[in-house]
Design an enzyme around this catalytic site. Structure first.
Site, PDB file in Angstrom:
ATOM      1  N   GLU A 142       0.888  -1.157  -0.139  1.00 55.56           N
ATOM      2  CA  GLU A 142       0.114  -0.046   0.094  1.00 55.56           C
ATOM      3  C   GLU A 142       0.864   1.200  -0.035  1.00 55.56           C
ATOM      4  OE1 GLU A 142      -3.170   0.235  -0.403  1.00 55.56           O
ATOM      5  OE2 GLU A 142      -3.638  -1.856  -0.206  1.00 55.56           O
ATOM      6  N   ASN A 189       1.197   3.752  -3.261  1.00 53.44           N
ATOM      7  CA  ASN A 189       0.875   5.421  -2.974  1.00 53.44           C
ATOM      8  C   ASN A 189       2.010   6.203  -3.322  1.00 53.44           C
ATOM      9  OD1 ASN A 189      -1.549   4.975  -2.014  1.00 53.44           O
ATOM     10  ND2 ASN A 189      -1.061   5.388   0.294  1.00 53.44           N
ATOM     11  N   ARG A 221      -9.340   4.044  -7.107  1.00 49.98           N
ATOM     12  CA  ARG A 221      -8.862   4.060  -5.856  1.00 49.98           C
ATOM     13  C   ARG A 221     -10.120   4.038  -5.035  1.00 49.98           C
ATOM     14  NH1 ARG A 221      -4.357   2.034  -5.923  1.00 49.98           N
ATOM     15  NH2 ARG A 221      -4.229   1.903  -8.099  1.00 49.98           N
TER      16      ARG A 221
HETATM   17  N1  LIG Z   1       3.091   8.960  -1.271  1.00 48.02           N
HETATM   18  C1  LIG Z   1       2.113   9.962  -1.400  1.00 48.02           C
HETATM   19  N2  LIG Z   1       2.199  11.321  -2.193  1.00 48.02           N
HETATM   20  C2  LIG Z   1       1.385  11.901  -2.154  1.00 48.02           C
HETATM   21  N3  LIG Z   1       0.083  11.673  -1.812  1.00 48.02           N
HETATM   22  C3  LIG Z   1      -0.332  10.739  -1.356  1.00 48.02           C
HETATM   23  C4  LIG Z   1       0.743   9.681  -0.835  1.00 48.02           C
HETATM   24  N4  LIG Z   1      -0.005   8.564  -0.238  1.00 48.02           N
HETATM   25  C5  LIG Z   1      -1.195   9.056  -0.041  1.00 48.02           C
HETATM   26  N5  LIG Z   1      -1.441  10.128  -0.739  1.00 48.02           N
HETATM   27  C6  LIG Z   1      -2.815  10.931  -0.764  1.00 48.02           C
HETATM   28  O1  LIG Z   1      -3.738  10.272   0.415  1.00 48.02           O
HETATM   29  C7  LIG Z   1      -4.786   9.728  -0.263  1.00 48.02           C
HETATM   30  C8  LIG Z   1      -5.359   8.591   0.511  1.00 48.02           C
HETATM   31  O2  LIG Z   1      -4.285   7.413   0.569  1.00 48.02           O
HETATM   32  P1  LIG Z   1      -4.799   5.965   0.279  1.00 48.02           P
HETATM   33  O3  LIG Z   1      -3.573   5.135   0.316  1.00 48.02           O
HETATM   34  O4  LIG Z   1      -5.645   5.864   1.684  1.00 48.02           O
HETATM   35  O5  LIG Z   1      -6.039   5.990  -0.658  1.00 48.02           O
HETATM   36  P2  LIG Z   1      -5.813   5.714  -2.387  1.00 48.02           P
HETATM   37  O6  LIG Z   1      -4.359   5.550  -2.443  1.00 48.02           O
HETATM   38  O7  LIG Z   1      -6.522   7.065  -2.803  1.00 48.02           O
HETATM   39  O8  LIG Z   1      -6.798   4.545  -2.596  1.00 48.02           O
HETATM   40  P3  LIG Z   1      -6.260   2.914  -2.361  1.00 48.02           P
HETATM   41  O9  LIG Z   1      -5.155   2.904  -1.647  1.00 48.02           O
HETATM   42  O10 LIG Z   1      -7.570   2.546  -1.570  1.00 48.02           O
HETATM   43  O11 LIG Z   1      -6.064   2.558  -3.646  1.00 48.02           O
HETATM   44  C9  LIG Z   1      -4.584   9.562  -1.622  1.00 48.02           C
HETATM   45  O12 LIG Z   1      -5.717   9.455  -2.359  1.00 48.02           O
HETATM   46  C10 LIG Z   1      -3.482  10.641  -2.038  1.00 48.02           C
HETATM   47  O13 LIG Z   1      -4.142  11.969  -2.320  1.00 48.02           O
HETATM   48 MG   LIG Z   2      -3.379   4.091  -1.705  1.00 53.89          MG
END
Ligand SMILES: Nc1ncnc2c1ncn2[C@@H]1O[C@H](COP(=O)(O)OP(=O)(O)OP(=O)(O)O)[C@@H](O)[C@H]1O
Ligand SMILES: [Mg+2]
Length: 137
Positions: free
Chosen positions: A46, A50, A104
């Protein structure tokens, strides 16, 4: 026993599996339960996903992963120099995603939080993101 490992890899989805395997191999000497092993692999996936998808928006960049163990306490730190997060507490909310159209679900941080014991996110807009997680194995 203490151990430490640092790895740096290109932000590319095939390297998500590589990072999972490295983390699994690193904790193997501690003989973790299958459940703990699966939890760590999922949390690493995860965080790395990200970094690739949000941090670098699927463009070029490097991701670093650091792993420590001290006795049975594992610390995993995953860092990117990507776009950063301007509102970390909002990003941590279950179901919050900035990319709802690309399939997502906004559950990544929630998964990391529930599968590991602690989750710390250090980020600012334009400053990259560092995710630090710990778990007692
Ligand atoms: N490394 C990162 N750099 C920039 N923004 C990030 C990063 N990690 C997370 N985010 C932001 O935080 C939000 C939430 O992250 P999260 O992993 O909970 O959900 P997601 O990636 O959108 O969906 P999923 O992980 O369920 O596929 C993301 O939509 C993004 O906007
Ligand atoms: Mg994510």
């Amino acid at each position: 026993m203490k151990n430490y490992l640092k790895t740096e890899f290109q932000a590319q989805s095939i390297n998500e599996g590589v990072a999972r395997m490295i983390a699994a191999g690193f904790i193997m000497p501690l003989d973790p339960t299958l459940e703990a092993m699966a939890d760590v692999k999922t949390a690493v996936s995860e965080a790395v996903t990200n970094a690739i998808i949000h941090g670098y928006e699927e463009k070029e960049g490097n991701v670093t992963m650091e792993l420590w163990t001290e006795e049975r306490l594992l610390t995993v730190k995953i860092h990117d120099d990507g776009i950063g997060i301007d509102n970390v507490s909002k990003a941590r909310e279950p179901l919050y995603t900035s990319k709802p159209d690309s399939d997502r679900s906004g559950m990544g941080f929630t998964v990391m939080e529930s599968f590991m014991d602690t989750l710390h996110i250090e980020s600012e807009k334009g400053q990259g993101t560092t995710v630090t997680m710990t778990k007692k194995l």
